[in-house]
Design a protein around this motif. Structure first.
Motif, PDB file in Angstrom:
ATOM      1  N   ILE A  54       0.843  -1.205   0.000  1.00 49.59           N
ATOM      2  CA  ILE A  54       0.000   0.000   0.000  1.00 49.59           C
ATOM      3  C   ILE A  54       0.876   1.253   0.000  1.00 49.59           C
ATOM      4  N   ALA A  55       1.982   1.227   0.740  1.00 46.28           N
ATOM      5  CA  ALA A  55       2.893   2.378   0.722  1.00 46.28           C
ATOM      6  C   ALA A  55       3.489   2.577  -0.673  1.00 46.28           C
ATOM      7  N   ASP A  56       3.859   1.482  -1.332  1.00 51.16           N
ATOM      8  CA  ASP A  56       4.395   1.581  -2.699  1.00 51.16           C
ATOM      9  C   ASP A  56       3.368   2.156  -3.669  1.00 51.16           C
ATOM     10  N   MET A  57       2.142   1.641  -3.604  1.00 51.47           N
ATOM     11  CA  MET A  57       1.103   2.133  -4.519  1.00 51.47           C
ATOM     12  C   MET A  57       0.740   3.590  -4.225  1.00 51.47           C
ATOM     13  N   ALA A  58       0.717   3.967  -2.955  1.00 48.46           N
ATOM     14  CA  ALA A  58       0.382   5.348  -2.597  1.00 48.46           C
ATOM     15  C   ALA A  58       1.426   6.324  -3.127  1.00 48.46           C
ATOM     16  N   ILE A  59       2.699   6.012  -2.986  1.00 43.34           N
ATOM     17  CA  ILE A  59       3.735   6.935  -3.454  1.00 43.34           C
ATOM     18  C   ILE A  59       3.764   6.988  -4.978  1.00 43.34           C
ATOM     19  N   LEU A  60       3.537   5.860  -5.647  1.00 41.75           N
ATOM     20  CA  LEU A  60       3.502   5.877  -7.116  1.00 41.75           C
ATOM     21  C   LEU A  60       2.315   6.690  -7.632  1.00 41.75           C
ATOM     22  N   TYR A  61       1.160   6.480  -7.026  1.00 44.24           N
ATOM     23  CA  TYR A  61      -0.048   7.212  -7.418  1.00 44.24           C
ATOM     24  C   TYR A  61       0.147   8.711  -7.213  1.00 44.24           C
ATOM     25  N   SER A  67       8.749   3.914   1.223  1.00 47.64           N
ATOM     26  CA  SER A  67       8.707   3.721  -0.231  1.00 47.64           C
ATOM     27  C   SER A  67       9.224   4.967  -0.918  1.00 47.64           C
ATOM     28  N   LYS A  68       9.821   4.760  -2.094  1.00 49.64           N
ATOM     29  CA  LYS A  68      10.368   5.895  -2.867  1.00 49.64           C
ATOM     30  C   LYS A  68       9.910   5.799  -4.304  1.00 49.64           C
ATOM     31  N   ALA A  69       9.772   6.957  -4.918  1.00 57.10           N
ATOM     32  CA  ALA A  69       9.476   7.050  -6.350  1.00 57.10           C
ATOM     33  C   ALA A  69      10.382   8.150  -6.917  1.00 57.10           C
ATOM     34  N   LYS A  70      10.877   7.916  -8.134  1.00 58.10           N
ATOM     35  CA  LYS A  70      11.807   8.868  -8.730  1.00 58.10           C
ATOM     36  C   LYS A  70      11.375   9.156 -10.152  1.00 58.10           C
ATOM     37  N   SER A  71      11.459  10.425 -10.507  1.00 61.73           N
ATOM     38  CA  SER A  71      11.134  10.838 -11.872  1.00 61.73           C
ATOM     39  C   SER A  71      12.387  10.684 -12.743  1.00 61.73           C
ATOM     40  N   VAL A  72      12.161  10.153 -13.935  1.00 58.60           N
ATOM     41  CA  VAL A  72      13.262   9.980 -14.882  1.00 58.60           C
ATOM     42  C   VAL A  72      12.816  10.611 -16.200  1.00 58.60           C
ATOM     43  N   LEU A  73      13.682  11.473 -16.750  1.00 62.57           N
ATOM     44  CA  LEU A  73      13.395  12.084 -18.033  1.00 62.57           C
ATOM     45  C   LEU A  73      13.826  11.123 -19.147  1.00 62.57           C
ATOM     46  N   VAL A  74      12.904  10.828 -20.025  1.00 63.61           N
ATOM     47  CA  VAL A  74      13.180   9.928 -21.143  1.00 63.61           C
ATOM     48  C   VAL A  74      13.413  10.789 -22.375  1.00 63.61           C
TER      49      VAL A  74
END
Length: 160
Positions: free
Chosen positions: A73-80, A152-159
């Protein structure tokens, strides 16, 4: 041949002869009408060991389920929240906190959690959520008292 007494059995043990006489002139006589005993203590011991093993296994499996549920749930919350708060690769702290709160209120998977605390941090293009919760087990087996904290962590990556 010496006379045997009725109701007694004679054994040969160590340096005793067949009548139960030893070299130290002691007699060994045992009166055994039946050599049958009860196995109830043995069965009770085995049953107690089996029950202890089953309850221990259930407790371990339930704790693993609870920890994985909170982490998921922590992973999904941070991604959302990270996905909805990013502008030009950098997440907005206020919008990220709002989206995490919205996810934790509305998501069906988060309904079995009692959220105790959430801490949101943004550092450059990385969002971090630290969440502490109590898992409400639908089976009613006692993990409800444990406080489970996950990050949980989420990171933005420029493509390109």
């Amino acid at each position: 041949m010496p006379k045997r007494l009725p109701g007694f059995r004679y054994f040969v043990v160590g340096d005793f002869d067949w009548l139960g006489k030893s070299h130290s002139k002691c007699r060994v006589r045992t009166r055994m009408k039946s050599d049958r005993g009860t196995i109830a203590p043995l069965i009770a011991t085995y049953l107690a060991l089996i029950l202890l093993s089953v309850f221990g296994s259930v407790a371990v499996v339930t704790a693993l389920v609870a920890v994985n549920r909170v982490q998921g749930i922590a992973d999904m919350a941070i991604l959302y929240a990270h996905d909805r708060s990013v502008t030009a690769g950098i997440p907005n702290q206020a919008q990220l906190s709002h989206e995490i709160a919205l996810f934790l209120q509305k998501a069906p998977s988060a309904q079995r959690l009692v959220i105790l605390s959430t801490a949101v941090r943004v550092k450059a293009e990385t969002s971090t959520l630290r969440m502490c919760a109590r898992y409400q087990n639908p089976l009613g087996i006692g993990v409800d008292s444990a406080i489970i904290c996950r990050e949980s962590k989420a990171k933005s990556v420029l493509v390109p």
